[in-house]
Write an enzyme that holds these catalytic residues in place. Structure first.
Site, PDB file in Angstrom:
ATOM      1  CG  ASP A  94      -0.255  -0.092   2.533  1.00 53.07           C
ATOM      2  OD1 ASP A  94       0.971   0.141   2.574  1.00 53.07           O
ATOM      3  OD2 ASP A  94      -0.909  -0.380   3.541  1.00 53.07           O
ATOM      4  CG  ASP A 268      -5.864  -5.253   2.242  1.00 56.72           C
ATOM      5  OD1 ASP A 268      -5.345  -4.890   3.313  1.00 56.72           O
ATOM      6  OD2 ASP A 268      -6.527  -4.472   1.514  1.00 56.72           O
ATOM      7  CB  CYS A 306     -11.624 -26.439   9.816  1.00 61.07           C
ATOM      8  SG  CYS A 306     -10.184 -25.489   9.268  1.00 61.07           S
ATOM      9  CB  CYS A 308      -6.611 -25.355   9.120  1.00 62.51           C
ATOM     10  SG  CYS A 308      -7.032 -25.123  10.866  1.00 62.51           S
ATOM     11  CB  CYS A 311      -9.237 -27.869  12.723  1.00 60.81           C
ATOM     12  SG  CYS A 311      -9.944 -26.238  13.023  1.00 60.81           S
ATOM     13  CG  HIS A 337      -9.166 -21.833  12.521  1.00 58.67           C
ATOM     14  ND1 HIS A 337      -9.700 -23.003  12.024  1.00 58.67           N
ATOM     15  CD2 HIS A 337     -10.217 -20.982  12.650  1.00 58.67           C
ATOM     16  CE1 HIS A 337     -11.007 -22.865  11.864  1.00 58.67           C
ATOM     17  NE2 HIS A 337     -11.347 -21.653  12.242  1.00 58.67           N
TER      18      HIS A 337
END
Length: 379
Positions: A94, A268, A306, A308, A311, A337
């Site tokens: 940015d 974002d 989930c 991930c 998890c 997560h």
């Protein structure tokens, strides 16, 4: 030749959402896409390898913070931001404008730029369109942003009109100062608040300068989700169809889906990692605050649906303990997560566009997440 290219793949027949690919010097990523935020050349608590494992296609870093520490000259000497932080996929930086206007209580805006004070030590600083462009050229991100004024919310029509006109003049100065158009794409930022006429004027000004991509700024700054969606509905159609559209600072599940439906390609936000550090998690069934005592003896995963790392390996009780004990590993697990949840959700959004059923996906997701309940939290 421009540094990036947008490839349109498909338009969802049900909603009009776009599926595409943005090609950059450091690889390509599919859109609509969520970009994890690595403010100081790192996504908080995450390694680049972990971000790749969860298939982050692009990340964002912050010009303001890297300018002040360690300094853009040091990053340049290190071989640029990609080499400095060991990330070989696309990066967006940015302009630093948002931080100048949000972190400094003492600032003076003039045509040349903005005088303000360092948010940590109070020293006097000055940032202009040329300086913001110079810093980003040194950092070497694939996509960089024009320096704009980030107006307060709410603002009067007259104030916003003057701000839009200044932002357009600054955008032209950024283009003139841009030293690496062959390998860094400079995006213009459409401003105008809630005012349709000013959004039209801002878009017209910037499109005339032929930027390789366009951002929509000045949203997610306190307005209601209804107002944000309304502004998107009359703003995104103003932007070229053959270039990427980026909605700045948006990262809640509801807003990502709503934005994609309204033609946005890139998003974002620090939200997923920020709330994770307080023990707040996004799950397929809604918001979960693992810090709460009810999870002290809960030995199930954060989200049974989930896949991930968090998890698959750790319980709510363990993560509850880590968060309550202020252990860094707890912050890593919750951040992992939340980032995985949003990146996976965006893959589901893209698949729904492929199948021409994004509207159905939205309704199913909102119902399961609990957005249809009274007083539902936005995230």
């Amino acid at each position: 030749m421009t540094a990036i290219r947008y490839e349109h793949i498909k338009t969802c027949k049900q909603t009009g959402a776009r599926l595409g690919i943005v090609h950059t010097p450091h690889g390509s990523f599919e859109t609509p896409a969520f970009m994890p935020v690595g403010t100081q050349a790192t996504v908080k608590t995450m390694s680049p390898e972990e971000l790749k494992a969860m298939d982050a296609g692009i990340i964002l870093s912050n010009t303001y913070h890297l300018w002040l520490r360690p300094g853009h000259d040091i990053v340049k000497e290190a071989g640029g931001l990609h080499k400095f932080m060991n990330w070989d996929r696309p990066i967006l930086t940015d302009s630093g404008g948002f931080q100048v206007f949000s972190l400094s209580k003492f600032r003076t805006i003039e045509e040349e730029g903005v005088h303000f004070r360092h948010h940590l030590n109070g020293s006097k600083l000055f940032l202009s369109p040329e300086k913001a462009t110079e810093i980003q050229n040194a950092l070497g991100a694939d996509i960089m942003m024009a320096f704009d004024e980030c107006p307060p919310y709410p603002a009067t029509y007259d104030y916003m009109k003057a701000s839009v006109e200044r932002t357009s003049r600054w955008a032209e100065r950024c283009l003139n100062a841009h030293g690496r158009p062959h390998d860094q794409a400079l995006f213009g930022i459409v401003q105008g608040g809630e005012f349709e006429a000013l959004r039209k004027q801002s878009a017209k000004d910037l499109i005339s300068m032929d930027f390789p991509g366009y951002a929509i700024g000045g949203l997610s700054v306190g307005e209601s989700k209804e107002v944000m969606n309304e502004v998107l509905e009359f703003t995104t159609p103003l932007l070229p169809e053959d270039k990427p559209r980026y909605l700045m600072g948006v990262g809640s599940p509801r807003s990502l889906i709503d934005g994609a439906i309204r033609g946005v390609d890139m998003f974002d936000c620090v939200l997923p990692t920020r709330i994770a550090r307080n023990g707040t998690l996004m799950t397929s069934k809604g918001r979960l605050v693992v810090r709460n005592a009810t999870y002290k003896r809960d030995y199930g995963p954060i989200d049974e649906n989930c896949t991930c790392y968090t998890c698959q390996n750790y319980s709510r009780a363990y993560i509850h303990h880590l968060i309550r004990a202020d252990e860094t590993f707890g912050l890593r697990l919750t951040s992992y997560h939340n980032l995985h949840f949003l990146l996976n959700m965006m893959e589901q959004v893209r698949e729904a566009i492929r199948q021409d059923r994004l509207g159905d996906f939205r309704d199913e997701f909102f119902e399961q997440y609990g957005f249809n309940k009274p007083n539902a939290k936005n995230f």
